[in-house]
Design an enzyme around this catalytic site. Structure first.
Site, mmCIF file in Angstrom:
data_model
loop_
_atom_site.group_PDB
_atom_site.id
_atom_site.type_symbol
_atom_site.label_atom_id
_atom_site.label_comp_id
_atom_site.label_asym_id
_atom_site.label_seq_id
_atom_site.Cartn_x
_atom_site.Cartn_y
_atom_site.Cartn_z
ATOM 1 N N LYS A 22 0.839 -1.113 0.010
ATOM 2 C CA LYS A 22 -0.244 -0.243 0.074
ATOM 3 C C LYS A 22 0.837 1.403 0.049
ATOM 4 O O LYS A 22 1.007 2.608 -0.435
ATOM 5 C CB LYS A 22 -1.109 -0.131 1.454
ATOM 6 C CG LYS A 22 -1.708 -0.936 1.521
ATOM 7 C CD LYS A 22 -2.497 -0.986 2.219
ATOM 8 C CE LYS A 22 -3.452 -1.863 2.232
ATOM 9 N NZ LYS A 22 -4.626 -2.136 3.567
ATOM 10 N N VAL A 23 1.902 0.615 0.720
ATOM 11 C CA VAL A 23 3.249 2.583 0.329
ATOM 12 C C VAL A 23 4.356 2.230 0.364
ATOM 13 O O VAL A 23 4.851 0.892 0.832
ATOM 14 C CB VAL A 23 3.022 2.826 1.996
ATOM 15 C CG1 VAL A 23 4.053 3.855 2.344
ATOM 16 C CG2 VAL A 23 1.441 3.493 2.274
#
Ligand SMILES: NC(=O)c1ccc[n+]([C@@H]2O[C@H](COP(=O)([O-])OP(=O)(O)OC[C@H]3O[C@@H](n4cnc5c(N)ncnc54)[C@H](O)[C@@H]3O)[C@@H](O)[C@H]2O)c1
Length: 403
Positions: A332-333
């Site tokens: 996600k990051v």
């Protein structure tokens, strides 16, 4: 009796007797660790500007995290090439956060797309309709409130019949209008409702009180992660019993939000997420990257900037408290961007007005991206890239039409 020999403990004062060259040898990274700003703020005099106060006195703990949030948002996320998504959970619009902060952020071009709980958007309608929401007390007797036709969100009060039920009645009237009689995603649903909100605002002689109206005017798409979980969803279901043809399709939302993030990256820019609270809007905003990488099998690296304000702890395994480093493990990051990630443990009702003020006072407005109008374009680009990366055909065996 001999006197007890002095204890040979190593006092820090001893170090003062150590020659300089030896201090360096013993503490090779000392200067690096101690290179931070000295904590010696000036006395507060009452004449400071808020942004200066944040810079000068929010130096430790969650004050410092809020200071870092302001720096990250204003200094990096608001650069021209960054697409900013904002998730909203917790009872924010009833607390006035829509009027005070979210609307100004939308108007200034500081938020390009939104994922909110349906509740936040439903309660936003009271403001557009000029139905008062009032300050009360968490100490009020709830049985007495019920007898007096009042509902409570902690210390915020609204009328049951003349605010909630009145809003529902009007909402049902608009949901049966011709433009709602089809399948759609929630960005379109909220855009269509936003058009009415803008009109109600205007008729009531109000200005910039409604998030839905502001988002409609600015072309900021507003998604909701759980369309059934709010009084908007309840009213959609209510009119369906009478044959209403509105059908909300969450897959449209999943693909559009993913396409927005991919377009931000492919356009040579960056993608940023500002997460107010947790809940399902947080995941819905963050799952865009796993959707790109895990489901659509497109090579990508994760969000560039991550900022969350939450009260939730990470050690329960709940998503609301999950840290940006945990999000790295899901793709996600972007791991290279972790130094740019901030989590501030505080209440949104404190942090949001401060961050909004800080950003407005330190950064000029950005050109509106009007992503609502870009949905077809970004979806086309996403679809094309999906079929380029995956040797698949349409389920009926035909070749996908990509132009
Ligand atoms: N009428 C409706 O449509 C409707 C529907 C659902 C909820 N509600 C109301 O909205 C309220 C909020 O519900 P929700 O669905 O947003 O879930 P929620 O309040 O549980 O929020 C999700 C998470 O965000 C974080 N959070 C919430 N408020 C915060 C704050 N002020 N500061 C920092 N972090 C915060 C918490 O970690 C929480 O677990 C409910 O109490 C309810 O009264 C209304």
């Amino acid at each position: 009796m001999h006197a007890k020999p002095a204890r040979k403990s190593r006092y820090r004062e001893d170090l003062s007797e150590t020659p300089d060259w030896m201090k360096k040898k013993k503490c090779p990274h000392r200067d690096q660790y101690m290179s931070g700003q000295r904590i010696l703020p000036k006395n507060i005099c009452g004449k400071e500007k808020l942004a200066d106060l944040v810079d000068a006195t929010f130096l430790a703990y969650n004050g410092a995290r809020l200071n870092e949030s302001c720096q990250l948002f204003t200094g990096k996320m608001l650069e021209a090439d960054v697409t900013v998504g904002m998730s909203l959970s917790g009872a924010l619009t009833p607390a006035g956060m829509g009027c005070s902060s979210i609307v100004p952020l939308i108007k200034a071009g500081f938020v390009d797309w939104i994922v909110a709980t349906g509740a936040n958007l439903y309660h936003d309608m009271h403001f557009a309709l000029n139905y008062p929401v009032r300050v009360g007390s968490f100490k009020f007797d709830d049985t007495a409130l019920r007898e007096n036709d009042i509902v409570r969100v902690y210390d915020v009060l609204m009328g049951y019949s003349d605010c909630l039920m009145a809003t529902d009645e009007i909402l049902r009237e608009i949901l049966v209008q011709p433009e709602f009689q089809k399948e759609m995603g929630t960005a379109e649903l909220h855009y269509l409702i936003g058009k009415y909100c803008a009109e109600w605002e205007r008729k009531a002689g109000l200005k910039d009180v409604s998030v839905l109206a502001a988002a409609y005017r600015a072309g900021v798409p507003c998604y909701t992660s759980s369309p059934g979980d709010s009084t908007i969803g309840m009213n959609v279901a209510g009119v369906e019993l009478r044959g209403n043809k509105l059908r909300l399709n969450p897959a449209v939302d999943v693909n559009e939000t993913t396409a927005i993030v991919l377009a931000a990256k492919r356009g040579g820019g960056k993608s940023a997420v500002v997460l107010w609270g947790g809940g399902s809007p947080k995941n819905f905003m963050l799952q865009t990257e796993p959707q790109i990488q895990e489901v659509l099998r497109i090579k990508e690296y994760g969000q560039d900037y991550f900022l969350q304000v939450t009260d939730a702890r990470p050690d329960t395994g709940g998503l609301s408290g999950a840290t940006p480093s945990e999000a790295v493990s899901w793709g996600k990051v972007d791991p290279d961007r972790l130094p740019d990630a901030v989590v501030c443990y505080t209440d949104t009702t404190i942090a949001m007005p401060i961050l909004t003020h800080y950003a407005l006072s330190r950064h000029k407005p950005r050109k509106l991206r009007r992503l609502y109008d870009q949905r077809a374009r970004v979806m086309k680009a996403l679809t094309k890239e999906y079929f380029t990366h995956n040797k698949v055909r349409m389920l009926d065996g035909s070749k996908p039409v990509l132009d």
